[in-house]
Design a protein around this motif. Structure first.
Motif, PDB file in Angstrom:
ATOM      1  N   THR A 210       0.828  -1.213   0.000  1.00  6.16           N
ATOM      2  CA  THR A 210       0.000   0.000   0.000  1.00  6.16           C
ATOM      3  C   THR A 210       0.864   1.265   0.000  1.00  6.16           C
ATOM      4  OG1 THR A 210      -1.502  -1.250   1.395  1.00  6.16           O
ATOM      5  CG2 THR A 210      -1.919   1.111   1.223  1.00  6.16           C
ATOM      6  N   CYS A 211       0.435   2.247  -0.783  1.00  8.03           N
ATOM      7  CA  CYS A 211       1.111   3.551  -0.749  1.00  8.03           C
ATOM      8  C   CYS A 211       0.339   4.440   0.228  1.00  8.03           C
ATOM      9  CB  CYS A 211       1.119   4.175  -2.140  1.00  8.03           C
ATOM     10  SG  CYS A 211       1.614   5.910  -2.089  1.00  8.03           S
ATOM     11  N   MET A 212       1.010   4.903   1.265  1.00  4.18           N
ATOM     12  CA  MET A 212       0.308   5.654   2.305  1.00  4.18           C
ATOM     13  C   MET A 212      -0.056   7.073   1.858  1.00  4.18           C
ATOM     14  SD  MET A 212      -0.156   3.241   4.238  1.00  4.18           S
ATOM     15  CE  MET A 212      -1.211   4.112   5.376  1.00  4.18           C
TER      16      MET A 212
ATOM     17  N   PRO B   6       7.347   4.340  -3.648  1.00  4.81           N
ATOM     18  CA  PRO B   6       7.950   3.070  -3.224  1.00  4.81           C
ATOM     19  C   PRO B   6       7.027   1.875  -3.452  1.00  4.81           C
ATOM     20  CG  PRO B   6       8.310   4.764  -1.560  1.00  4.81           C
ATOM     21  CD  PRO B   6       7.378   5.340  -2.573  1.00  4.81           C
ATOM     22  N   SER B   7       5.722   2.094  -3.491  1.00  6.44           N
ATOM     23  CA  SER B   7       4.807   0.965  -3.703  1.00  6.44           C
ATOM     24  C   SER B   7       4.433   0.794  -5.170  1.00  6.44           C
ATOM     25  CB  SER B   7       3.529   1.165  -2.884  1.00  6.44           C
ATOM     26  OG  SER B   7       3.851   1.444  -1.562  1.00  6.44           O
ATOM     27  N   GLY B   8       4.967   1.686  -6.009  1.00  7.26           N
ATOM     28  CA  GLY B   8       4.702   1.561  -7.450  1.00  7.26           C
ATOM     29  C   GLY B   8       3.258   1.836  -7.816  1.00  7.26           C
ATOM     30  N   ILE B   9       2.593   2.694  -7.055  1.00  5.10           N
ATOM     31  CA  ILE B   9       1.173   2.942  -7.312  1.00  5.10           C
ATOM     32  C   ILE B   9       0.939   4.291  -7.991  1.00  5.10           C
ATOM     33  CG2 ILE B   9      -1.011   3.470  -6.090  1.00  5.10           C
ATOM     34  CD1 ILE B   9      -0.398   1.085  -4.307  1.00  5.10           C
TER      35      ILE B   9
ATOM     36  N   GLN C 198      -2.077  14.339   8.407  1.00 10.29           N
ATOM     37  CA  GLN C 198      -1.143  14.519   9.521  1.00 10.29           C
ATOM     38  C   GLN C 198      -0.553  13.181   9.959  1.00 10.29           C
ATOM     39  OE1 GLN C 198      -3.784  16.747  12.131  1.00 10.29           O
ATOM     40  NE2 GLN C 198      -2.575  18.597  11.835  1.00 10.29           N
ATOM     41  N   SER C 199      -1.388  12.129   9.993  1.00 12.31           N
ATOM     42  CA  SER C 199      -0.868  10.835  10.457  1.00 12.31           C
ATOM     43  C   SER C 199       0.144  10.269   9.462  1.00 12.31           C
ATOM     44  CB  SER C 199      -2.020   9.849  10.680  1.00 12.31           C
ATOM     45  OG  SER C 199      -2.666   9.576   9.466  1.00 12.31           O
ATOM     46  N   VAL C 200      -0.099  10.466   8.183  1.00 10.08           N
ATOM     47  CA  VAL C 200       0.841   9.935   7.183  1.00 10.08           C
ATOM     48  C   VAL C 200       2.143  10.728   7.224  1.00 10.08           C
ATOM     49  CG1 VAL C 200       1.216   9.722   4.683  1.00 10.08           C
ATOM     50  CG2 VAL C 200      -0.868   8.815   5.717  1.00 10.08           C
ATOM     51  N   LEU C 201       2.046  12.030   7.436  1.00 11.08           N
ATOM     52  CA  LEU C 201       3.280  12.830   7.552  1.00 11.08           C
ATOM     53  C   LEU C 201       4.053  12.435   8.809  1.00 11.08           C
ATOM     54  CD1 LEU C 201       2.110  16.367   6.381  1.00 11.08           C
ATOM     55  CD2 LEU C 201       3.867  14.937   5.324  1.00 11.08           C
ATOM     56  N   LYS C 202       3.326  12.053   9.857  1.00  7.69           N
ATOM     57  CA  LYS C 202       4.001  11.691  11.107  1.00  7.69           C
ATOM     58  C   LYS C 202       4.663  10.311  11.015  1.00  7.69           C
ATOM     59  CE  LYS C 202       2.924  11.096  16.006  1.00  7.69           C
ATOM     60  NZ  LYS C 202       1.829  11.030  16.959  1.00  7.69           N
ATOM     61  N   HIS C 203       3.940   9.347  10.470  1.00  8.09           N
ATOM     62  CA  HIS C 203       4.446   7.971  10.527  1.00  8.09           C
ATOM     63  C   HIS C 203       5.096   7.476   9.230  1.00  8.09           C
ATOM     64  CE1 HIS C 203       2.551   7.463  14.414  1.00  8.09           C
ATOM     65  NE2 HIS C 203       1.385   7.829  13.922  1.00  8.09           N
ATOM     66  N   PHE C 204       4.821   8.160   8.122  1.00  2.00           N
ATOM     67  CA  PHE C 204       5.336   7.651   6.842  1.00  2.00           C
ATOM     68  C   PHE C 204       5.987   8.783   6.033  1.00  2.00           C
ATOM     69  CE2 PHE C 204       1.699   5.153   8.214  1.00  2.00           C
ATOM     70  CZ  PHE C 204       2.194   3.852   8.184  1.00  2.00           C
ATOM     71  N   ARG C 205       6.686   9.679   6.710  1.00  5.58           N
ATOM     72  CA  ARG C 205       7.199  10.870   6.029  1.00  5.58           C
ATOM     73  C   ARG C 205       8.207  10.516   4.931  1.00  5.58           C
ATOM     74  NH1 ARG C 205       7.832  16.948   7.420  1.00  5.58           N
ATOM     75  NH2 ARG C 205       6.116  16.514   8.808  1.00  5.58           N
ATOM     76  N   GLU C 206       9.027   9.509   5.189  1.00  3.54           N
ATOM     77  CA  GLU C 206      10.035   9.140   4.178  1.00  3.54           C
ATOM     78  C   GLU C 206       9.375   8.763   2.859  1.00  3.54           C
ATOM     79  OE1 GLU C 206      12.861   6.095   5.152  1.00  3.54           O
ATOM     80  OE2 GLU C 206      13.500   7.242   6.914  1.00  3.54           O
ATOM     81  N   GLU C 207       8.263   8.071   3.006  1.00  2.00           N
ATOM     82  CA  GLU C 207       7.543   7.622   1.814  1.00  2.00           C
ATOM     83  C   GLU C 207       6.976   8.831   1.046  1.00  2.00           C
ATOM     84  OE1 GLU C 207       5.031   4.352   2.894  1.00  2.00           O
ATOM     85  OE2 GLU C 207       3.852   4.599   1.063  1.00  2.00           O
ATOM     86  N   VAL C 208       6.504   9.810   1.809  1.00  2.00           N
ATOM     87  CA  VAL C 208       5.968  11.015   1.172  1.00  2.00           C
ATOM     88  C   VAL C 208       7.100  11.729   0.438  1.00  2.00           C
ATOM     89  CG1 VAL C 208       4.930  13.283   1.608  1.00  2.00           C
ATOM     90  CG2 VAL C 208       4.164  11.282   2.918  1.00  2.00           C
ATOM     91  N   GLN C 209       8.258  11.819   1.108  1.00  2.64           N
ATOM     92  CA  GLN C 209       9.381  12.542   0.502  1.00  2.64           C
ATOM     93  C   GLN C 209       9.887  11.841  -0.749  1.00  2.64           C
ATOM     94  OE1 GLN C 209      12.149  13.348   3.651  1.00  2.64           O
ATOM     95  NE2 GLN C 209      10.949  15.072   4.356  1.00  2.64           N
ATOM     96  N   ALA C 210       9.814  10.500  -0.747  1.00  3.24           N
ATOM     97  CA  ALA C 210      10.254   9.769  -1.948  1.00  3.24           C
ATOM     98  C   ALA C 210       9.408  10.199  -3.151  1.00  3.24           C
ATOM     99  CB  ALA C 210      10.122   8.270  -1.727  1.00  3.24           C
ATOM    100  N   HIS C 211       8.123  10.404  -2.929  1.00  3.20           N
ATOM    101  CA  HIS C 211       7.234  10.852  -4.010  1.00  3.20           C
ATOM    102  C   HIS C 211       7.608  12.259  -4.450  1.00  3.20           C
ATOM    103  CE1 HIS C 211       4.497   7.754  -2.410  1.00  3.20           C
ATOM    104  NE2 HIS C 211       3.845   7.837  -3.545  1.00  3.20           N
ATOM    105  N   VAL C 212       7.607  13.131  -3.440  1.00  2.00           N
ATOM    106  CA  VAL C 212       7.671  14.549  -3.748  1.00  2.00           C
ATOM    107  C   VAL C 212       9.051  14.937  -4.265  1.00  2.00           C
ATOM    108  CG1 VAL C 212       7.300  16.847  -2.794  1.00  2.00           C
ATOM    109  CG2 VAL C 212       6.002  14.931  -1.908  1.00  2.00           C
TER     110      VAL C 212
END
Ligand SMILES: Cc1cc2nc3c(=O)[nH]c(=O)nc-3n(C[C@H](O)[C@H](O)[C@H](O)COP(=O)(O)O)c2cc1C
Ligand code: SF4
Ligand code: FES
Length: 572
Positions: A452-454, A551-554, A531-545
């Protein structure tokens, strides 16, 4: 009353023709603009003729996790040469079948666990003019631990209360039990009832909120199917205790079978003298009816629901005053969730001590939860309050489909935000979940596996709120669109670092403005998923932006880009 007229017209013509609305306006001496403003508010009413096959694909969390986007794209392909008068394919908000995702509605009939092929077959039948009917679920009643009656005689608490008329004793027991609302806000039930009991006058109302439209929330559907007598008994008790003589059970229109079950139970109650002018020979009156919602998540907000019953647009009221003081028709009104009402006879029949011992780790009572998303055995489960989420997801719901690792879970649909798998030991309890930065809400657990992509899930949740915002207040109407636009841009990647930091500050500001100034809980909770995704999955957000990589290829497939942009209505 206006809804009955509008429904009758729609049933006759398939939509609401202008001439019919004009005639209704004259007949009812209601200005046409008022009728139009109501008819145009609710998704259930059509102002223009619908296509022969009106195919609505649920796009929300649980269905999204189960291939709703791909389903919709395939259907668009299959019907690309079709005429718009024959078939239209659109998104729709949660249909209340999250445990049987993906779900679609075709001409207002709901089909679950569908594939593109099965939807195509039904849609082609509809185009040919054949009647399409959703399958009857067939309900074998399940025995629940929270049922104090089992196979025995029901309504024992009402019978006893009709004899004693001791409302104070009921309130004392409810207060001692510390029963809190199960609809999301967790307000103490006895306080609400006591307020209404103390209000002067004889015109008071009891409303049961069975609107259940938040993605992932399916527990009330189960309770109404298997324990309808507890819900009705809870409402009658509320009436006898507060002095209200009329009750309304407000149910979403997609719960047709539950409406049938409740209708049958109501008829039985009238027949046995448990409802009507002389409830169980007490000399006290209580009438109860069902009101079918014309649709929309906002109708679940208590004051919007009251506006809908009054025949208006379901726009939340400014509070105070609260419904306990000025509710339906400005009269004192108790409004509780289905599960809250079902809890009342349990507590009163078995006693507070029993109730206290049902929970774990200091929590009280039993709780119904829905588990959906990537769960191996999605469904509704009755568990002790205070059970660790790990047990709910892995023991009751069978873990993650295909044995994949769990990545995240939403304890209660979009409102609760997402927690990472590392927090799986959090308990199903008001305080424990609040301490974890989330909430118990309505017990709508949505689980996400490692594919899943958060960021995509945050966008999905915000988009739901954007779609369901009633538009009455600016912070929510404009803020939810702005937040959606921003997340869509992020899922498209290629954002410069300085722009990303500017976006983060804007999100902070937006979140504050929305939670502080929105009129109702919908606008106030929009920030939670982001807010929860920025708190717990920030690296994943930064990979996108920053790196243009999902990272999930979605997020970066052409279909995802075109699909999401089109669906969320991003401005170019
Ligand atoms: C947008 C929105 C939707 C809601 N939907 C529901 C719902 O479907 N069912 C429900 O019981 N409460 C819902 N609520 C909460 C109700 O406003 C209200 O707090 C609840 O019905 C009170 O019952 P309780 O005290 O038994 O929980 C919603 C709130 C908001 C802001
Ligand atoms: S917060 Fe949103 S849903 Fe609530 S009243 Fe304002 S616009 Fe409507
Ligand atoms: S039915 Fe699709 S999310 Fe609930």
């Amino acid at each position: 009353m206006i809804f009955d007229d509008l429904r009758a017209i729609q049933l006759r013509y398939g939509f609401l023709p202008k001439a019919e609305l004009e005639s209704l306006s004259q007949r009812s001496r209601t200005p046409l603009y008022q009728i139009h403003s109501v008819a145009s508010f609710y998704p259930h009413f059509h102002l223009s003729p619908p296509p022969k096959a009106d195919v609505l694909v649920c796009a929300d969390m649980s269905c999204h996790l189960n291939g709703a986007s791909e389903l919709r794209s395939e259907l668009e392909q299959q019907f690309r040469n079709s005429n718009a008068a024959d078939v239209q394919i659109r998104d729709v908000s949660c249909l209340g079948r999250c445990d049987q995702a993906p779900a679609v509605s075709i001409n207002d009939e709901i089909f679950t666990s569908v594939t593109a092929a099965s939807v195509e077959t039904i849609a082609r039948d509809a185009i040919l003019g054949k009647e399409v009917r959703e399958p009857h679920p067939g309900h074998v009643r399940v025995q629940c631990a929270s049922d104090p009656y089992g196979q025995g005689e029901k309504y024992g608490v009402v019978r006893k209360l009709a004899a004693t008329k001791d409302g104070d004793a009921v309130l004392t027991e409810l207060k001692e039990s510390e029963l809190r609302g199960m609809g999301g806000a967790g307000f103490p039930t006895s306080t609400k009832w006591d307020l209404v009991r103390r209000q002067p006058g004889t015109e008071k109302y009891i409303i049961c909120n069975a609107d259940e439209s938040e993605p992932g929330t399916i527990k009330d559907r189960f309770i109404m199917t298997h324990l309808p007598y507890l819900v009705i008994e809870g409402m009658i008790i509320a009436g006898l205790v507060t002095g209200a003589t009329r009750g309304i059970l407000y149910i979403r229109h997609e719960y047709r079978w539950q409406e049938e079950i409740l209708g049958e139970e109501l008829r039985r109650c009238y027949h046995e003298g448990l409802l009507g002018k002389n409830v169980s020979k007490s000399g006290l009156a209580f009438d109860l009816e069902i009101f079918v919602s014309p649709g929309g998540y906002i109708c679940g907000e208590e004051s919007a629901l009251i506006e809908a019953i009054e025949g208006k647009r379901a726009e939340p009221r400014n509070k105070p005053p609260f419904p306990g003081q000025a509710g339906l028709w400005q009269k004192p009104t108790v409004i509780n969730n289905v599960e809250t009402f079902a809890n009342v006879p349990q507590i009163l029949a078995r006693g507070v001590e029993w109730y206290k011992t049902q929970g774990k780790a200091g929590a009280r009572g039993l709780k119904f939860v829905g588990v959906s998303g990537h769960a191996a055995k999605p469904g509704i489960f009755e568990v002790p309050m205070g059970t660790p989420m790990r047990d709910v997801i892995f023991q009751h719901a069978g873990g993650i489909r295909g044995g994949r690792p769990l990545k995240a879970f939403a304890p209660s649909g979009p409102s609760s935000g997402y927690l990472p798998a590392s927090m799986l030991d959090v308990r199903l309890d008001f305080k424990a979940l609040a301490d974890a930065g989330s909430m118990l809400g309505s017990g709508a657990i949505v689980v996400c596996d490692d594919t899943t992509c958060m960021l995509d899930m945050a966008l999905n949740a915000v988009r739901f709120y954007r779609n369901e915002s009633c538009g009455k207040c600016v912070p929510c109407r404009v803020g939810s669109q702005k937040m959606t636009d921003l997340l869509v841009r992020w899922t498209h990647g290629g954002v410069a670092e300085n722009q990303y930091h500017a976006d983060l500050s804007l999100i902070d500001e937006l979140c504050q403005a929305m939670s502080l100034t929105s009129i109702c809980g919908l606008g106030q909770i929009v920030p939670a998923p982001v807010q929860s995704v920025l708190k717990h999955f920030r690296e994943e957000v930064q990979a996108h932006v920053l790196k243009g990589r999902c990272p999930s290829g979605i997020c970066f497939t052409p279909t995802a880009r075109a699909g999401e942009a089109q669906r969320v209505g991003i401005r170019p």
